[in-house]
Design an enzyme around this catalytic site. Structure first.
Site, PDB file in Angstrom:
ATOM      1  N   ARG A 108       0.854  -1.027  -0.068  1.00  7.97           N
ATOM      2  CA  ARG A 108       0.004  -0.074   0.076  1.00  7.97           C
ATOM      3  C   ARG A 108       0.701   1.373   0.007  1.00  7.97           C
ATOM      4  O   ARG A 108       0.390   2.362   0.256  1.00  7.97           O
ATOM      5  CB  ARG A 108      -0.998  -0.062   1.294  1.00  7.97           C
ATOM      6  CG  ARG A 108      -2.066  -1.068   1.150  1.00  7.97           C
ATOM      7  CD  ARG A 108      -3.319  -0.743   2.012  1.00  7.97           C
ATOM      8  NE  ARG A 108      -3.946  -1.945   2.238  1.00  7.97           N
ATOM      9  CZ  ARG A 108      -4.038  -2.808   3.304  1.00  7.97           C
ATOM     10  NH1 ARG A 108      -3.008  -2.253   4.331  1.00  7.97           N
ATOM     11  NH2 ARG A 108      -4.616  -3.894   3.354  1.00  7.97           N
ATOM     12  N   LYS A 130       3.449  11.922 -11.793  1.00  8.69           N
ATOM     13  CA  LYS A 130       2.716  10.865 -12.423  1.00  8.69           C
ATOM     14  C   LYS A 130       3.330   9.487 -12.778  1.00  8.69           C
ATOM     15  O   LYS A 130       4.529   9.648 -13.428  1.00  8.69           O
ATOM     16  CB  LYS A 130       2.063  11.407 -13.824  1.00  8.69           C
ATOM     17  CG  LYS A 130       1.225  12.545 -13.839  1.00  8.69           C
ATOM     18  CD  LYS A 130       0.789  12.827 -15.305  1.00  8.69           C
ATOM     19  CE  LYS A 130      -0.098  13.881 -15.474  1.00  8.69           C
ATOM     20  NZ  LYS A 130      -0.220  14.499 -16.736  1.00  8.69           N
ATOM     21  N   GLU A 224      -3.735  17.910 -11.870  1.00  9.68           N
ATOM     22  CA  GLU A 224      -4.035  18.346 -13.225  1.00  9.68           C
ATOM     23  C   GLU A 224      -5.734  18.622 -13.443  1.00  9.68           C
ATOM     24  O   GLU A 224      -6.342  18.153 -14.228  1.00  9.68           O
ATOM     25  CB  GLU A 224      -3.730  17.295 -14.378  1.00  9.68           C
ATOM     26  CG  GLU A 224      -3.325  17.545 -15.689  1.00  9.68           C
ATOM     27  CD  GLU A 224      -2.931  16.538 -16.713  1.00  9.68           C
ATOM     28  OE1 GLU A 224      -1.794  16.232 -16.400  1.00  9.68           O
ATOM     29  OE2 GLU A 224      -3.540  15.890 -17.317  1.00  9.68           O
ATOM     30  N   ARG A 228      -2.015  22.356 -15.327  1.00  4.70           N
ATOM     31  CA  ARG A 228      -1.111  21.218 -15.572  1.00  4.70           C
ATOM     32  C   ARG A 228      -1.401  20.543 -16.973  1.00  4.70           C
ATOM     33  O   ARG A 228      -0.481  20.081 -17.679  1.00  4.70           O
ATOM     34  CB  ARG A 228      -1.114  20.567 -14.400  1.00  4.70           C
ATOM     35  CG  ARG A 228      -0.090  19.182 -14.572  1.00  4.70           C
ATOM     36  CD  ARG A 228       0.182  18.426 -13.322  1.00  4.70           C
ATOM     37  NE  ARG A 228       1.141  17.462 -13.764  1.00  4.70           N
ATOM     38  CZ  ARG A 228       1.706  16.418 -12.987  1.00  4.70           C
ATOM     39  NH1 ARG A 228       1.231  16.468 -11.913  1.00  4.70           N
ATOM     40  NH2 ARG A 228       2.639  15.372 -13.467  1.00  4.70           N
ATOM     41  N   ASN A 232       0.435  18.871 -21.578  1.00  5.59           N
ATOM     42  CA  ASN A 232       0.300  17.762 -22.447  1.00  5.59           C
ATOM     43  C   ASN A 232       0.537  18.327 -23.883  1.00  5.59           C
ATOM     44  O   ASN A 232      -0.066  17.665 -24.884  1.00  5.59           O
ATOM     45  CB  ASN A 232      -1.309  17.186 -22.093  1.00  5.59           C
ATOM     46  CG  ASN A 232      -1.239  16.276 -20.970  1.00  5.59           C
ATOM     47  OD1 ASN A 232      -0.388  15.702 -20.673  1.00  5.59           O
ATOM     48  ND2 ASN A 232      -2.341  16.846 -20.044  1.00  5.59           N
ATOM     49  N   HIS A 239       1.183  10.776 -28.164  1.00  8.32           N
ATOM     50  CA  HIS A 239       0.879   9.397 -27.423  1.00  8.32           C
ATOM     51  C   HIS A 239       0.273   8.463 -28.292  1.00  8.32           C
ATOM     52  O   HIS A 239       0.611   7.231 -28.362  1.00  8.32           O
ATOM     53  CB  HIS A 239       0.122   9.678 -26.111  1.00  8.32           C
ATOM     54  CG  HIS A 239       0.912  10.220 -25.090  1.00  8.32           C
ATOM     55  ND1 HIS A 239       0.280  10.512 -23.657  1.00  8.32           N
ATOM     56  CD2 HIS A 239       2.113   9.827 -24.783  1.00  8.32           C
ATOM     57  CE1 HIS A 239       1.383  10.510 -22.903  1.00  8.32           C
ATOM     58  NE2 HIS A 239       2.413  10.342 -23.554  1.00  8.32           N
ATOM     59  N   HIS A 249       9.488   8.403 -27.804  1.00  8.12           N
ATOM     60  CA  HIS A 249       8.475   9.249 -27.378  1.00  8.12           C
ATOM     61  C   HIS A 249       8.867  10.743 -27.820  1.00  8.12           C
ATOM     62  O   HIS A 249       7.733  11.354 -28.018  1.00  8.12           O
ATOM     63  CB  HIS A 249       8.533   9.327 -25.669  1.00  8.12           C
ATOM     64  CG  HIS A 249       7.648  10.329 -24.862  1.00  8.12           C
ATOM     65  ND1 HIS A 249       6.299  10.075 -25.035  1.00  8.12           N
ATOM     66  CD2 HIS A 249       7.980  11.446 -24.331  1.00  8.12           C
ATOM     67  CE1 HIS A 249       5.857  10.969 -24.398  1.00  8.12           C
ATOM     68  NE2 HIS A 249       6.638  11.812 -23.832  1.00  8.12           N
TER      69      HIS A 249
HETATM   70  N1  GLY Z   1       6.351  11.845 -14.275  1.00  8.54           N
HETATM   71  C1  GLY Z   1       5.657  12.798 -15.123  1.00  8.54           C
HETATM   72  C2  GLY Z   1       4.777  13.805 -14.734  1.00  8.54           C
HETATM   73  O1  GLY Z   1       4.285  13.847 -13.537  1.00  8.54           O
HETATM   74  O2  GLY Z   1       4.367  14.735 -15.369  1.00  8.54           O
END
Ligand code: GLY
Length: 343
Positions: A108, A130, A224, A228, A232, A239, A249
């Site tokens: 956890r 992320k 996000e 944020r 992208n 992607h 990438h």
């Molecule tokens: N690990 C990439 C981000 O959080 O944008």
């Protein structure tokens, strides 16, 4: 080593600039830490891993999946890793994404930190919390947002970085410039990769500028909900073509940025497409590729930025000024078919 503490949501992330891999022993105890890396990084830096318990995974985006997660958990259990364990991801974005994900679910949640070894990871992927894995063609479909305890930056690790990986890193740097920093795009336009490779101070300064730029955006909106999303830019179509067309990438994002800039030209009046293409060319990044619009559209339908019949696209109004712009799925399908013919 120069230390800078960033508060993100309620977590504290310590960034160690100007550090060396060997400094890791000051941050982590060998009896509780486990290093996670891939075969390429392990082979290139074997002696650095001596005396550390290490898990080595297969390199490449195709291994950022549940099979690798299962393998890592199996190895952690084999080491009898308990909740005091500190998992340290050492490598590119695939390694750090999977490290953060496994650390967030093992027992956890255990502590984790990163040592990025690629330019892309230093300026982007290791930052922001992320973490996750791909699921078939869907990039990062499964994951979470949890921050690493620390990021240790050793720029000398870039000495063994293949040329293609420099290009991938510059793709994200150009993205940062496009959405937030016009002056940086103007500077990038005057140089090429080899200029940064030959000038350590200039490279350090560029990395630092990008770390601060990204973390400032993430600090304001860690989950996000708003701004944020601007990070992208180029990633929605990028992607989708990355896995469908088997592109690296950074290259996929470069093409994604060009296509997003073309949509911007029609929707917002953005008129700096040619300048963007020129800068991408300076850094050996592609500005087009052949793709199947129907296949890309199928992947886009599962994009995390979709909301009902629309996708929240990131467009440019001008260099340095990006905006969230909802585009209908039908309109997007139309754009993709027209771009397919142009490639
Ligand atoms: N690990 C990439 C981000 O959080 O944008």
């Amino acid at each position: 080593m120069e230390l800078k503490v960033f508060r993100i949501a309620r977590q504290q992330v310590v960034y160690y600039f100007d550090a060396a891999f060997a400094d890791l022993s000051q941050l982590a105890d060998k009896s509780t830490a486990i290093l996670l890396t891939d075969k390429n990084v392990f082979e290139a830096h074997k002696s650095k891993f001596k005396d550390w318990r290490t898990i080595v995974i297969e390199p490449g985006e195709q291994h950022k999946n549940f099979d690798t997660v299962r393998y890592i958990i199996d190895r952690l259990a084999g080491y009898e890793a308990d909740r005091n364990c500190l998992l340290i991801g050492i490598g590119g974005g695939v390694v750090t994404d999977i490290t953060g994900f496994v650390a967030s679910i093992y027992m956890r949640g255990i502590r984790f930190g990163f040592v990025p070894t690629s330019l892309l990871n230093m300026v982007d992927a290791s930052l922001g919390g992320k973490n996750g894995i791909d699921f078939g063609l869907y990039k990062n479909l499964v994951g979470c947002i949890t921050q690493p305890e620390f990021i240790l930056q050793d720029v000398s690790l870039l000495n063994t970085l293949p040329e293609e990986e420099w290009e991938n890193g510059f793709s994200e740097i150009i993205k940062h410039a496009c959405i937030k920093d016009k002056a940086m795009l103007d500077e990038l336009a005057r140089y090429e990769i080899k200029d940064f490779q030959a000038n350590q101070a200039m490279l350090d300064e560029l990395i630092r500028r990008n770390v601060f730029l990204k973390l400032k955006v993430v600090q304001k909106d860690p989950f996000e909900a708003r701004d944020r999303k601007l990070l992208n830019f180029g990633h929605t179509i990028g992607h989708a073509i990355e896995n469908s067309c088997g592109l690296a990438h950074g290259k996929a994002v470069a093409i994604g940025m060009v296509l997003a800039a073309k949509i911007s030209a029609r929707e917002t009046g953005f008129d700096e497409l040619e300048k963007l293409k020129t800068v991408l060319n300076n850094y050996n990044l592609p500005t087009s590729t052949r793709f199947e619009a129907a296949q890309i559209f199928e992947v886009l339908k599962l994009d995390k930025k979709r909301s009902g019949e629309q996708i929240n696209f990131i467009l440019l109004q001008k260099t340095g000024k990006a905006l969230i712009y909802p585009i209908g799925l039908a309109e997007l399908q139309h754009y993709l078919h027209s771009f397919e013919k142009e490639q």
